[in-house]
Design a protein around this motif. Structure first.
Motif, PDB file in Angstrom:
ATOM      1  N   PRO A  71      16.731  13.415 -11.239  1.00  0.00           N
ATOM      2  CA  PRO A  71      15.497  13.020 -10.565  1.00  0.00           C
ATOM      3  C   PRO A  71      14.409  12.654 -11.572  1.00  0.00           C
ATOM      4  CG  PRO A  71      16.281  15.161  -9.792  1.00  0.00           C
ATOM      5  CD  PRO A  71      17.047  14.825 -11.036  1.00  0.00           C
ATOM      6  N   VAL A  72      13.723  11.552 -11.295  1.00  0.00           N
ATOM      7  CA  VAL A  72      12.516  11.183 -12.069  1.00  0.00           C
ATOM      8  C   VAL A  72      11.470  10.920 -10.991  1.00  0.00           C
ATOM      9  CG1 VAL A  72      11.553   9.665 -13.844  1.00  0.00           C
ATOM     10  CG2 VAL A  72      14.030  10.056 -13.766  1.00  0.00           C
ATOM     11  N   SER A  73      10.991  12.010 -10.394  1.00  0.00           N
ATOM     12  CA  SER A  73      10.338  11.876  -9.095  1.00  0.00           C
ATOM     13  C   SER A  73       9.067  12.695  -8.959  1.00  0.00           C
ATOM     14  CB  SER A  73      11.323  12.334  -8.008  1.00  0.00           C
ATOM     15  OG  SER A  73      11.597  13.715  -8.184  1.00  0.00           O
ATOM     16  N   GLY A  74       8.592  13.282 -10.027  1.00  0.00           N
ATOM     17  CA  GLY A  74       7.391  14.113  -9.919  1.00  0.00           C
ATOM     18  C   GLY A  74       7.581  15.285  -8.972  1.00  0.00           C
ATOM     19  N   GLY A  75       8.843  15.672  -8.756  1.00  0.00           N
ATOM     20  CA  GLY A  75       9.142  16.816  -7.889  1.00  0.00           C
ATOM     21  C   GLY A  75       9.381  16.452  -6.439  1.00  0.00           C
ATOM     22  N   ARG A  76       9.320  15.143  -6.118  1.00  0.00           N
ATOM     23  CA  ARG A  76       9.444  14.696  -4.716  1.00  0.00           C
ATOM     24  C   ARG A  76      10.817  15.029  -4.150  1.00  0.00           C
ATOM     25  NH1 ARG A  76       9.726   9.020  -2.192  1.00  0.00           N
ATOM     26  NH2 ARG A  76       8.591   9.262  -0.244  1.00  0.00           N
TER      27      ARG A  76
ATOM     28  N   GLY B  36       1.715  13.095  -1.375  1.00  0.00           N
ATOM     29  CA  GLY B  36       2.861  13.944  -1.008  1.00  0.00           C
ATOM     30  C   GLY B  36       3.791  14.255  -2.174  1.00  0.00           C
ATOM     31  N   VAL B  37       3.502  13.715  -3.321  1.00  0.00           N
ATOM     32  CA  VAL B  37       4.316  13.984  -4.510  1.00  0.00           C
ATOM     33  C   VAL B  37       3.795  15.265  -5.157  1.00  0.00           C
ATOM     34  CG1 VAL B  37       5.019  13.102  -6.776  1.00  0.00           C
ATOM     35  CG2 VAL B  37       4.664  11.507  -4.860  1.00  0.00           C
ATOM     36  N   PRO B  38       4.656  16.260  -5.431  1.00  0.00           N
ATOM     37  CA  PRO B  38       4.157  17.507  -6.024  1.00  0.00           C
ATOM     38  C   PRO B  38       3.282  17.310  -7.260  1.00  0.00           C
ATOM     39  CG  PRO B  38       6.364  17.843  -5.232  1.00  0.00           C
ATOM     40  CD  PRO B  38       6.077  16.372  -5.032  1.00  0.00           C
ATOM     41  N   LEU B  39       3.597  16.328  -8.098  1.00  0.00           N
ATOM     42  CA  LEU B  39       2.733  16.088  -9.264  1.00  0.00           C
ATOM     43  C   LEU B  39       1.467  15.312  -8.889  1.00  0.00           C
ATOM     44  CD1 LEU B  39       5.050  15.408 -12.367  1.00  0.00           C
ATOM     45  CD2 LEU B  39       3.836  17.495 -11.729  1.00  0.00           C
ATOM     46  N   GLY B  40       1.363  14.901  -7.623  1.00  0.00           N
ATOM     47  CA  GLY B  40       0.114  14.350  -7.113  1.00  0.00           C
ATOM     48  C   GLY B  40      -0.158  12.902  -7.459  1.00  0.00           C
ATOM     49  N   ARG B  41       0.859  12.195  -7.944  1.00  0.00           N
ATOM     50  CA  ARG B  41       0.636  10.792  -8.320  1.00  0.00           C
ATOM     51  C   ARG B  41       1.991  10.078  -8.363  1.00  0.00           C
ATOM     52  NH1 ARG B  41       2.543   9.806 -13.412  1.00  0.00           N
ATOM     53  NH2 ARG B  41       2.834  11.587 -14.790  1.00  0.00           N
ATOM     54  N   PRO B  42       1.953   8.742  -8.280  1.00  0.00           N
ATOM     55  CA  PRO B  42       3.205   8.000  -8.482  1.00  0.00           C
ATOM     56  C   PRO B  42       3.591   8.022  -9.951  1.00  0.00           C
ATOM     57  CG  PRO B  42       1.364   6.482  -8.189  1.00  0.00           C
ATOM     58  CD  PRO B  42       0.812   7.867  -7.985  1.00  0.00           C
TER      59      PRO B  42
ATOM     60  N   ALA C 151       0.813  -1.223   0.000  1.00  0.00           N
ATOM     61  CA  ALA C 151       0.000   0.000   0.000  1.00  0.00           C
ATOM     62  C   ALA C 151       0.847   1.274   0.000  1.00  0.00           C
ATOM     63  CB  ALA C 151      -0.905   0.000   1.224  1.00  0.00           C
ATOM     64  N   ARG C 152       2.171   1.131  -0.005  1.00  0.00           N
ATOM     65  CA  ARG C 152       3.068   2.288   0.164  1.00  0.00           C
ATOM     66  C   ARG C 152       2.844   3.357  -0.912  1.00  0.00           C
ATOM     67  NH1 ARG C 152       8.548   3.596  -1.202  1.00  0.00           N
ATOM     68  NH2 ARG C 152       9.330   5.069   0.351  1.00  0.00           N
ATOM     69  N   VAL C 153       2.719   2.917  -2.170  1.00  0.00           N
ATOM     70  CA  VAL C 153       2.592   3.872  -3.269  1.00  0.00           C
ATOM     71  C   VAL C 153       1.338   4.717  -3.094  1.00  0.00           C
ATOM     72  CG1 VAL C 153       2.192   4.067  -5.754  1.00  0.00           C
ATOM     73  CG2 VAL C 153       3.966   2.523  -4.893  1.00  0.00           C
ATOM     74  N   GLU C 154       0.224   4.042  -2.808  1.00  0.00           N
ATOM     75  CA  GLU C 154      -1.047   4.750  -2.632  1.00  0.00           C
ATOM     76  C   GLU C 154      -0.982   5.693  -1.424  1.00  0.00           C
ATOM     77  OE1 GLU C 154      -5.687   3.506  -2.094  1.00  0.00           O
ATOM     78  OE2 GLU C 154      -4.260   1.981  -2.756  1.00  0.00           O
ATOM     79  N   ARG C 155      -0.351   5.219  -0.347  1.00  0.00           N
ATOM     80  CA  ARG C 155      -0.295   5.999   0.897  1.00  0.00           C
ATOM     81  C   ARG C 155       0.500   7.293   0.722  1.00  0.00           C
ATOM     82  NH1 ARG C 155       1.874   2.188   3.728  1.00  0.00           N
ATOM     83  NH2 ARG C 155       3.956   3.049   3.968  1.00  0.00           N
ATOM     84  N   LEU C 156       1.580   7.238  -0.067  1.00  0.00           N
ATOM     85  CA  LEU C 156       2.484   8.383  -0.167  1.00  0.00           C
ATOM     86  C   LEU C 156       2.231   9.265  -1.388  1.00  0.00           C
ATOM     87  CD1 LEU C 156       5.865   6.686   0.897  1.00  0.00           C
ATOM     88  CD2 LEU C 156       4.249   7.958   2.315  1.00  0.00           C
ATOM     89  N   ALA C 157       1.344   8.824  -2.282  1.00  0.00           N
ATOM     90  CA  ALA C 157       1.187   9.513  -3.573  1.00  0.00           C
ATOM     91  C   ALA C 157       0.796  10.979  -3.405  1.00  0.00           C
ATOM     92  CB  ALA C 157       0.152   8.786  -4.427  1.00  0.00           C
TER      93      ALA C 157
END
Ligand code: NAP
Length: 248
Positions: free
Chosen positions: A243-248, A210-216, A202-208
């Motif tokens: 970085p390939v991180s959606g701004g994380r 918090g990613v500036p682009l709002g998704r994994p 569930a980690r991806v869903e839980r933290l998504a």
């Protein structure tokens, strides 16, 4: 003859996506697996169906003999190597720092840091102009964890990715003169099976959120950055930690 590329951990996730994208761009892909023989063959079959060429080889990147056998095979078959993607890696279970024992620390480093060291050492032997090679491009798959530190989750994993980043920078400086470019991608939160493998599906869903682009991110989005760093389009880029991180 196609340019020859090794992708470690090509049986699934980011490695499989990188193998597919590289084959699309004309590379002959030697992808490796450890436990996922059938999955690796599916990737090879997909590539061939789309008109590319690829093969799958068993390799545990933490074992010096396995890595030597992989590079011996490439040397015997093709006599050259043009690209290497050091992608194989593990994510240990979420744990606070004081619960990380030496066995876990050593295993994480064996696969995530020693594996890339062994593969880079073998690759420069084939690629470096000082050894009669024609140069090449190495892309190491790090993680944003290298700078975030992964507190309360997996500091050992983050430290192993710090090691691969230092390897990247050092190699880029030592082998630039040999025509070898060495770069790394730093994926953020990418939706692959690695999180379930670490016992936290569930980690991806839980933290998504918090990613500036709002998704994994996806394995395919990560692969596109890897392929660009491999390619001649990035011919003046080396020592880069992208970085390939959606701004994380
Ligand atoms: P994944 O889906 O779990 O795939 C991992 C791959 O590594 C598999 O092909 C696996 O092979 C291979 N592998 C594991 N241990 C190996 C060993 N000892 N020797 C050879 N191959 C081994 O993971 P992923 O998410 O695509 O991750 C790929 C890379 O991206 C890793 O280096 C990871 O640290 C990094 N990364 C991922 C994320 C993310 O959120 N997903 C974020 C940052 C960085 P078998 O299945 O055949 O055993």
């Amino acid at each position: 003859m196609s340019r020859i590329l090794i992708v470690t951990g090509g049986s699934r996730g980011i490695g499989a996506a990188a193998a597919r994208a590289a084959a699309r761009d004309g590379w002959h892909v030697v992808l490796t697996y450890r436990s996922g023989k059938a999955e690796a063959q599916v990737v090879v079959d997909e590539i061939v169906r789309l008109g590319g060429t690829a093969e799958a080889r068993y390799t545990d990147v933490a074992k010096e003999g396995d890595v030597a056998a992989l590079f011996d095979h490439v040397t015997e078959q093709y006599g050259r190597l043009d690209g290497l993607v050091n992608n194989a890696g593990i994510l240990p279970p979420v744990s606070c720092f004081e619960e990380i024992d030496l066995a876990r620390w050593t295993r994480t480093f064996s696969i995530n840091a020693t594996g890339p060291f062994l593969c880079c050492r073998a690759a420069v032997g084939l690629m470096a102009k000082r050894h009669g090679g024609e140069g090449g491009s190495i892309v190491n798959v790090s993680s944003m964890a290298a700078s975030l530190g992964a507190p309360n989750e997996f500091i050992d994993y983050a430290a192993s990715k710090g090691a691969i980043e230092t390897l990247t920078v050092g190699l880029s400086k030592e082998f630039g003169v040999d025509g070898i470019r060495v770069n790394a991608v730093r994926p953020g939160l990418i939706a692959t099976e690695i999180h379930a493998s670490a016992g936290d599906a569930a980690r991806v869903e839980r933290l998504a959120s918090g990613v500036p682009l709002g998704r994994p991110g996806s394995a395919e989005e990560t692969a596109e950055a890897i392929i660009w760093l491999l390619s001649d389009a990035s011919s003046y880029v080396t020592g880069c930690l992208m970085p390939v991180s959606g701004g994380r």
